[in-house]
Design a protein around this motif. Structure first.
Motif, PDB file in Angstrom:
ATOM      1  N   ARG A  89       0.458  -0.935  -0.175  1.00 43.73           N
ATOM      2  CA  ARG A  89       0.015   0.292   0.323  1.00 43.73           C
ATOM      3  C   ARG A  89       1.005   1.365   0.263  1.00 43.73           C
ATOM      4  N   ARG A  90       1.713   1.350   0.748  1.00 39.06           N
ATOM      5  CA  ARG A  90       2.957   2.497   0.894  1.00 39.06           C
ATOM      6  C   ARG A  90       3.249   2.170  -0.270  1.00 39.06           C
ATOM      7  N   PHE A  91       4.409   1.809  -1.105  1.00 37.49           N
ATOM      8  CA  PHE A  91       4.802   1.412  -2.186  1.00 37.49           C
ATOM      9  C   PHE A  91       3.894   1.953  -3.227  1.00 37.49           C
ATOM     10  N   LYS A  92       2.253   1.855  -3.359  1.00 38.11           N
ATOM     11  CA  LYS A  92       1.346   2.299  -4.442  1.00 38.11           C
ATOM     12  C   LYS A  92       0.983   3.897  -4.064  1.00 38.11           C
ATOM     13  N   LYS A  93       0.996   4.273  -2.793  1.00 39.42           N
ATOM     14  CA  LYS A  93       0.860   5.192  -2.699  1.00 39.42           C
ATOM     15  C   LYS A  93       2.277   6.688  -3.123  1.00 39.42           C
ATOM     16  N   LEU A  94       3.416   5.548  -2.905  1.00 44.37           N
ATOM     17  CA  LEU A  94       4.408   6.575  -3.288  1.00 44.37           C
ATOM     18  C   LEU A  94       3.871   7.472  -5.009  1.00 44.37           C
ATOM     19  N   LYS A  95       3.902   5.901  -5.550  1.00 45.75           N
ATOM     20  CA  LYS A  95       3.909   5.409  -7.262  1.00 45.75           C
ATOM     21  C   LYS A  95       3.060   6.976  -7.337  1.00 45.75           C
ATOM     22  N   GLN A  99       2.427   9.170  -5.716  1.00 44.05           N
ATOM     23  CA  GLN A  99       2.675  10.398  -5.349  1.00 44.05           C
ATOM     24  C   GLN A  99       3.601  11.250  -6.424  1.00 44.05           C
ATOM     25  N   MET A 100       4.522   9.862  -6.919  1.00 44.78           N
ATOM     26  CA  MET A 100       5.634  10.329  -8.094  1.00 44.78           C
ATOM     27  C   MET A 100       4.892  11.062  -9.033  1.00 44.78           C
ATOM     28  N   LYS A 101       3.922   9.952  -9.936  1.00 42.38           N
ATOM     29  CA  LYS A 101       3.164  10.132 -10.965  1.00 42.38           C
ATOM     30  C   LYS A 101       2.233  11.765 -10.781  1.00 42.38           C
ATOM     31  N   GLU A 102       1.643  12.344  -9.676  1.00 41.00           N
ATOM     32  CA  GLU A 102       1.526  12.992  -9.525  1.00 41.00           C
ATOM     33  C   GLU A 102       2.371  14.634  -9.451  1.00 41.00           C
ATOM     34  N   ILE A 103       3.809  14.472  -9.243  1.00 40.18           N
ATOM     35  CA  ILE A 103       4.792  15.102  -8.888  1.00 40.18           C
ATOM     36  C   ILE A 103       5.423  15.428 -10.303  1.00 40.18           C
ATOM     37  N   SER A 104       5.056  14.579 -10.973  1.00 37.87           N
ATOM     38  CA  SER A 104       5.633  15.089 -12.137  1.00 37.87           C
ATOM     39  C   SER A 104       4.700  15.410 -13.766  1.00 37.87           C
ATOM     40  N   LYS A 105       2.978  15.283 -12.982  1.00 37.12           N
ATOM     41  CA  LYS A 105       2.602  16.469 -13.479  1.00 37.12           C
ATOM     42  C   LYS A 105       2.388  17.439 -13.377  1.00 37.12           C
ATOM     43  N   GLU A 106       3.213  17.757 -11.915  1.00 32.68           N
ATOM     44  CA  GLU A 106       3.147  19.558 -11.539  1.00 32.68           C
ATOM     45  C   GLU A 106       4.265  19.784 -12.282  1.00 32.68           C
TER      46      GLU A 106
END
Length: 123
Positions: free
Chosen positions: A25-31, A33-40
């Motif tokens: 779950r934590r790994f999925k959440k981190l992924k 967040q990384m996608k969101e950061i990439s979009k930003e």
């Protein structure tokens, strides 16, 4: 070394499936967040590109305004010179100094001809 491996295995068994689920779950959440950061970051890059384009357009407009201002100043100076010559021609005629008036008139004609030539070559 073997003792450390044994401890890690024992800890994994004690933590069991719930720990593994938590890590997934934590790994999925981190992924996510990384996608969101990439979009930003992509959005920021696009914004920077747009600002650069606008800045370039403003610089070009400023350069054009500088050229136009220089042209206006030059035209104003030429007009001032012409007016001064015309005034001096009138004063010379009033004083009866027709030789001076003729010289000033010839100078005025030369200036007007020169300005007409430069205006036809520099539209």
């Amino acid at each position: 070394m073997d003792a450390q491996i044994a401890i890690n295995k024992a800890a994994s068994k004690l933590l069991g499936k719930s720990s593994e689920k938590y890590m997934r779950r934590r790994f999925k959440k981190l992924k996510e967040q990384m996608k969101e950061i990439s979009k930003e970051q992509q959005s920021i890059r696009e914004g920077q590109r747009q600002v650069a384009v606008k800045f370039k357009a403003i610089e070009e407009e400023c350069e054009q305004l500088r050229k136009e201002t220089h042209q206006i100043i030059r035209q104003s100076a030429n007009t001032q010179i012409r007016l001064s010559l015309m005034f001096n021609i009138l004063m010379a005629r009033e004083q009866g100094d027709f030789s001076k008036a003729a010289n000033l008139t010839q100078l005025l004609r030369e200036i007007i001809a020169r300005d007409n030539v430069s205006q036809s070559t520099n539209p």
